[in-house]
Design a protein around this motif. Structure first.
Motif, PDB file in Angstrom:
ATOM      1  N   SER A  10      21.308 -69.576  -2.110  1.00 64.33           N
ATOM      2  CA  SER A  10      21.420 -68.468  -3.056  1.00 64.33           C
ATOM      3  C   SER A  10      20.029 -68.032  -3.494  1.00 64.33           C
ATOM      4  N   ASP A  35      24.471 -72.834   2.753  1.00 62.30           N
ATOM      5  CA  ASP A  35      24.298 -71.594   2.005  1.00 62.30           C
ATOM      6  C   ASP A  35      23.088 -71.725   1.087  1.00 62.30           C
ATOM      7  N   ARG A  88      21.632 -64.399   8.229  1.00 61.24           N
ATOM      8  CA  ARG A  88      21.671 -65.741   8.824  1.00 61.24           C
ATOM      9  C   ARG A  88      20.316 -66.039   9.450  1.00 61.24           C
ATOM     10  N   LYS A 147      22.502 -63.722  -5.326  1.00 60.64           N
ATOM     11  CA  LYS A 147      23.104 -64.014  -6.625  1.00 60.64           C
ATOM     12  C   LYS A 147      23.527 -62.708  -7.312  1.00 60.64           C
ATOM     13  N   LYS A 185      22.944 -65.973   0.482  1.00 61.96           N
ATOM     14  CA  LYS A 185      23.880 -65.418  -0.494  1.00 61.96           C
ATOM     15  C   LYS A 185      23.077 -64.855  -1.665  1.00 61.96           C
ATOM     16  N   ASP A 237      22.481 -59.848   1.783  1.00 63.25           N
ATOM     17  CA  ASP A 237      23.582 -60.774   1.579  1.00 63.25           C
ATOM     18  C   ASP A 237      24.250 -61.077   2.921  1.00 63.25           C
ATOM     19  N   ASN A 238      24.542 -62.345   3.163  1.00 64.36           N
ATOM     20  CA  ASN A 238      25.161 -62.828   4.401  1.00 64.36           C
ATOM     21  C   ASN A 238      24.229 -62.786   5.612  1.00 64.36           C
ATOM     22  N   ASN A 283      22.604 -69.570   5.593  1.00 70.08           N
ATOM     23  CA  ASN A 283      23.407 -68.398   5.235  1.00 70.08           C
ATOM     24  C   ASN A 283      22.947 -67.905   3.862  1.00 70.08           C
TER      25      ASN A 283
END
Length: 320
Positions: free
Chosen positions: A143, A141, A189, A215, A213, A186-187, A211
């Motif tokens: 951010s 992940d 890939r 903030k 994400k 967001d999310n 991935n």
């Protein structure tokens, strides 16, 4: 054929459950796999543990084998093999590793099976080629802030991935600088080909998946490419109108609050949301009327005068 004690071969107790059988098999399969144990010429030890696993993992075959073992192997392995074939042909053990069982196991450890798997290879191909495997894929992940989505961003990432060396699994730590394209949601890939675990027997390296994400932002909520901003306004600004300054992701702008505005009313700023390759979102401001948290004596006098002179009834619709 010489009787083989499959429990001894796998190094497990007679009452071992399926989980213990699988664990023992996996440990030995990694150690004795022909690609990492060239000393085992022809992979005979590997075949032996595979035979043991094939029998002991199957309840019916295990029961029949236990009966054979109890009588000291009085019945030959050939008889056992014939009987178990009749009982369940799909579960019979043989002198070769079952391709499906083998690939499922090694796929679970090292990644996707190579397109050219062992079942499709001819007997003239080398053992290393037969067991060629793609390396394990990795996922991490990352951010990023909403502001960072407005342009391409470079990130330094660190992650670990298992690899096999000399028959043992070890952790490889990797550090990469990666470019995050602008406009990611967001999310999202992102695939980095070949940056995962090393392949086995000249198999391709695995891939790395990032991935994304987003903030949480202290001011903005996100709906697809649109940004949602709550705009606090005073009662008098809502009543008579005002020009107020509001934040965006790339600076501040002035907006006009129209007279007689209400809590929940929305105003839209075109093109002030998130950006994608083919779309740019908007900034949607939602008005919220806020009264002072503290009231001075002079404030109370003004509010009282306003109350006395105003005919406005916020509960008028309740009169019926």
């Amino acid at each position: 054929m010489r009787f083989k004690d499959y429990y001894q071969i796998l190094g497990i107790a007679e009452d071992a459950d399926l989980k213990q059988i699988k664990k023992a098999y996996k440990k030995l399969a990694i150690k004795l796999h022909p690609d990492v144990n060239p000393v085992d010429d022809g992979g005979e030890k590997f075949k032996e543990i595979a035979q043991a696993y094939k029998v002991l993992k199957d309840p019916k075959l295990r029961a029949e084998y236990d009966e054979l073992r109890k009588h000291g192997g009085a019945r030959s392995h050939d008889e056992f093999n014939t009987a178990s074939n009749r009982q369940n042909a799909s579960s019979s053990y043989s002198s070769t590793v079952d391709d499906g069982d083998f690939s499922d196991f090694f796929n679970s450890i090292f990644g996707e099976q190579s397109v050219n798997n062992a079942r499709s290879h001819s007997s003239h191909r080398s053992r290393a080629e037969q067991f060629s495997q793609k390396g394990q894929d990795a996922e991490i992940d990352i951010s990023i802030s909403l502001e960072e989505t407005l342009s391409k961003t470079e990130k330094t990432i660190q992650f670990g991935i298992p690899s096999i060396e000399n028959g043992k699994i070890k952790q490889i730590n990797k550090t990469l600088k990666v470019n995050i394209p602008f406009g990611v949601l967001d999310n999202s890939r992102i695939r980095l080909k070949g940056q995962g675990g090393p392949g086995i027997a000249q198999g391709a390296n695995g891939d790395l998946y990032l991935n994304i994400k987003l903030k949480p932002h202290p001011l903005f909520d996100v709906q697809a490419y649109d940004l949602i901003l709550t705009i606090p306004v005073s009662p008098w600004e809502a009543a008579i109108g005002a020009d107020v300054t509001i934040p965006t992701l790339n600076g501040k702008v002035k907006v006009n609050i129209k007279p007689n505005s209400q809590t929940g009313q929305k105003l839209r700023l075109k093109g002030k949301g998130l950006k994608g390759k083919s779309i740019t979102g908007d900034l949607i401001g939602v008005l919220k009327i806020v009264i002072p948290s503290e009231t001075t004596e002079s404030d109370k006098i003004l509010w009282q005068k306003f109350k006395s002179s105003s005919t406005f009834d916020p509960r008028k619709n309740w009169s019926n």
